[in-house]
Design an enzyme around this catalytic site. Structure first.
Site, PDB file in Angstrom:
ATOM      1  N   TYR A  25      30.363  -0.157  51.621  1.00 53.62           N
ATOM      2  CA  TYR A  25      30.041   0.921  52.569  1.00 53.62           C
ATOM      3  C   TYR A  25      29.087   1.922  51.909  1.00 53.62           C
ATOM      4  O   TYR A  25      28.143   2.414  52.527  1.00 53.62           O
ATOM      5  CB  TYR A  25      31.336   1.618  53.024  1.00 53.62           C
ATOM      6  N   SER A 107      29.579  16.966  54.235  1.00 48.28           N
ATOM      7  CA  SER A 107      29.350  16.196  55.458  1.00 48.28           C
ATOM      8  C   SER A 107      30.327  16.606  56.561  1.00 48.28           C
ATOM      9  O   SER A 107      31.493  16.905  56.284  1.00 48.28           O
ATOM     10  CB  SER A 107      29.529  14.703  55.159  1.00 48.28           C
ATOM     11  N   GLN A 129      26.422  19.805  56.434  1.00 44.42           N
ATOM     12  CA  GLN A 129      25.662  18.838  57.243  1.00 44.42           C
ATOM     13  C   GLN A 129      26.348  18.692  58.595  1.00 44.42           C
ATOM     14  O   GLN A 129      27.563  18.522  58.667  1.00 44.42           O
ATOM     15  CB  GLN A 129      25.614  17.481  56.526  1.00 44.42           C
ATOM     16  N   TYR A 131      26.691  16.650  62.222  1.00 47.41           N
ATOM     17  CA  TYR A 131      26.463  15.687  63.289  1.00 47.41           C
ATOM     18  C   TYR A 131      26.855  16.425  64.559  1.00 47.41           C
ATOM     19  O   TYR A 131      28.011  16.834  64.694  1.00 47.41           O
ATOM     20  CB  TYR A 131      27.343  14.452  63.119  1.00 47.41           C
ATOM     21  N   THR A 157      21.633  16.475  61.002  1.00 43.97           N
ATOM     22  CA  THR A 157      21.156  15.090  60.864  1.00 43.97           C
ATOM     23  C   THR A 157      20.754  14.555  62.230  1.00 43.97           C
ATOM     24  O   THR A 157      21.563  14.541  63.160  1.00 43.97           O
ATOM     25  CB  THR A 157      22.260  14.227  60.226  1.00 43.97           C
ATOM     26  N   ARG A 166      25.879  -2.479  60.492  1.00 42.70           N
ATOM     27  CA  ARG A 166      26.228  -2.823  59.108  1.00 42.70           C
ATOM     28  C   ARG A 166      27.308  -3.898  59.171  1.00 42.70           C
ATOM     29  O   ARG A 166      28.501  -3.596  59.265  1.00 42.70           O
ATOM     30  CB  ARG A 166      26.723  -1.592  58.352  1.00 42.70           C
ATOM     31  N   LYS A 256      17.409  17.074  59.096  1.00 43.66           N
ATOM     32  CA  LYS A 256      17.468  15.934  58.163  1.00 43.66           C
ATOM     33  C   LYS A 256      17.168  14.624  58.888  1.00 43.66           C
ATOM     34  O   LYS A 256      17.832  14.304  59.875  1.00 43.66           O
ATOM     35  CB  LYS A 256      18.872  15.871  57.525  1.00 43.66           C
ATOM     36  N   HIS A 280      17.915   8.097  55.346  1.00 46.73           N
ATOM     37  CA  HIS A 280      19.367   7.984  55.276  1.00 46.73           C
ATOM     38  C   HIS A 280      19.791   6.941  54.216  1.00 46.73           C
ATOM     39  O   HIS A 280      20.757   6.208  54.390  1.00 46.73           O
ATOM     40  CB  HIS A 280      19.906   7.578  56.658  1.00 46.73           C
ATOM     41  N   ARG A 283      20.186   3.184  55.277  1.00 42.20           N
ATOM     42  CA  ARG A 283      21.466   2.793  55.874  1.00 42.20           C
ATOM     43  C   ARG A 283      21.420   2.763  57.397  1.00 42.20           C
ATOM     44  O   ARG A 283      22.404   2.425  58.032  1.00 42.20           O
ATOM     45  CB  ARG A 283      22.557   3.784  55.446  1.00 42.20           C
TER      46      ARG A 283
END
Ligand SMILES: Cc1cc2nc3c(=O)[nH]c(=O)nc-3n(C[C@H](O)[C@H](O)[C@H](O)COP(=O)(O)O)c2cc1C
Length: 385
Positions: A25, A107, A129, A131, A157, A166, A256, A280, A283
């Site tokens: 991860y 985060s 950060q 979201y 972000t 992923r 970001k 990122h 990712r």
């Protein structure tokens, strides 16, 4: 204890300590991982031209960023679930960064809340950060908490409108909330140091680790779709949302995940203080250009009106210097501090940061750059192949 002399040594050690699901991860990219390969190729292709006979023998890495003096132009990047890498990992990262004299960005998806991190690292320079959640009232409440804890820079972000593909996470059974299945249970049981040193410590204190900032109801009743929906990352994010954030956030505002010049110019227009030119860490979208290929045009268009930060792919101090020489004012490190944390907890995180500083210092000596601005303005910026 084996010698840890470079990022690859730390990565190898992290690989031994962490369950495979967690290691991958952190370590891997998305889809076919071409973005990861491109990142390395772009940084490796850059050469730096030295100035000789400068008559100096000391280098100074300190730098002023967003009006604040830092020991170096480095920031510990926001990384979701860093608290899984070591027990209380986010607080350990904050303390390590603080001792080195650089900021750490918490985060939205950290295991430990910003309040707990602040209590554990009272002197740390904390950034936050974001979201943006679909529920804006919940988002605003989260920002109030971050601000109350002294986070003075908000990194919003904007490069993650949906979950990236992923495939290895699915194969490894890695997800949040953690749902035990045979493969992941076997994986965890094969890593007893992590099981007892990290997971068991959470289980006996606060229970199964999860996203600490998410509302209690989300954490305890994940199946309740309405709650999950309210804290889903907003897929319809727009510049209007950035204007809204500019109004409600009292500190510095940094966007970001900007790669296009037009977007950097929009960031100036809405009153942002900075942008992070980032993919990122390779990712998200697997066909993005490398930041190194985007920075010069962005610097050319908005230098002096925005603070330009960069990240993705840094594995050596020289990679940091390359981003700086292209015009970035500071560089975020994502995986490196996590590998340090996995290798030796707080001391390991500090050690890998200091290793990067030493590598930067050595390379600056070779380049004849006695300070960070000399890298940006000197011959080192006439450098691209
Ligand atoms: C494990 C992991 C989790 C991450 N989580 C976040 C996150 O929650 N928010 C975010 O903006 N970026 C996140 N990132 C991206 C980093 O902030 C940063 O852009 C990237 O890691 C830089 O590349 P590097 O790892 O090669 O240094 C994450 C990166 C990693 C490796």
């Amino acid at each position: 204890m084996p010698m840890l002399l470079n990022a690859s040594d730390y990565r190898r050690r992290a690989r031994r300590f962490l369950p495979r699901g967690l290691f991958e991860y952190i370590d891997r990219g998305s889809e076919d991982e071409t973005a990861l390969t491109r990142l390395r190729a772009s940084l490796d292709a850059i050469t730096l031209l030295p100035a000789v006979l400068t008559g100096r023998d000391r280098r100074d890495l300190d730098t002023v960023l967003f009006g604040r003096r830092l020991a170096a132009p480095l920031v510990v990047a926001p990384t979701a679930l860093a608290g899984l890498v070591s027990h209380d990992g986010e607080t350990k990262l904050a303390r390590a960064a603080s001792r080195v004299g650089i900021p750490v960005c918490i985060s939205t998806q950290s295991v430990t809340t910003v309040e707990t991190i602040r209590r554990g690292a009272p002197d740390a320079l904390l950034w936050f950060q974001l979201y943006v959640w679909r529920d804006r009232a919940l988002t605003a409440r989260l920002l109030e908490r971050a601000s109350a804890c002294g986070c003075d820079n908000l990194l919003v972000t904007v490069d993650t409108p949906v979950s990236p593909k992923r495939e290895y996470n699915e194969r490894n059974g890695f997800g949040i909330p953690f749902k035990p299945h045979l493969r992941s249970m076997l994986d965890v049981s094969l890593h007893p140091s992590w099981l007892f040193g990290v997971l068991a410590r959470y289980l006996v204190s606060e229970g199964m680790p999860t996203y600490g900032h998410y509302p209690e109801a989300f954490r305890t009743a994940i199946t309740r779709a309405d709650i999950a929906e309210s804290v889903r990352i907003e897929p319809r994010l727009s510049w209007d949302d950035m204007c809204w954030l500019r109004e409600i956030w009292p500190g510095k505002l940094t966007i970001k995940g900007v790669l296009a010049v037009e977007d950097a110019e929009r960031a100036v227009e809405i009153g942002a203080d900075g942008v992070v030119v980032s993919v990122h860490g390779g990712r998200n979208l697997d066909c993005l250009p490398a930041p190194a290929d985007c920075i010069p045009a962005i610097v050319g268009a908005v230098k002096g009106r925005l603070t330009i930060l960069a990240d993705s792919g840094v594995r050596r101090g020289t990679d940091v210097l390359k981003y700086l020489a292209l015009g970035a004012e500071a560089v975020l490190l994502g995986r490196l501090p996590l590998w340090g944390l996995a290798s030796g907890g707080e001391a390991g995180a500090e050690a890998i940061l200091r290793m990067v500083l030493r590598e930067m210092d050595t390379a600056m000596a070779f380049l004849g750059a006695h300070c960070v601005p000399a890298l940006r303005n000197g011959r080192a910026s006439e450098l691209r192949n």
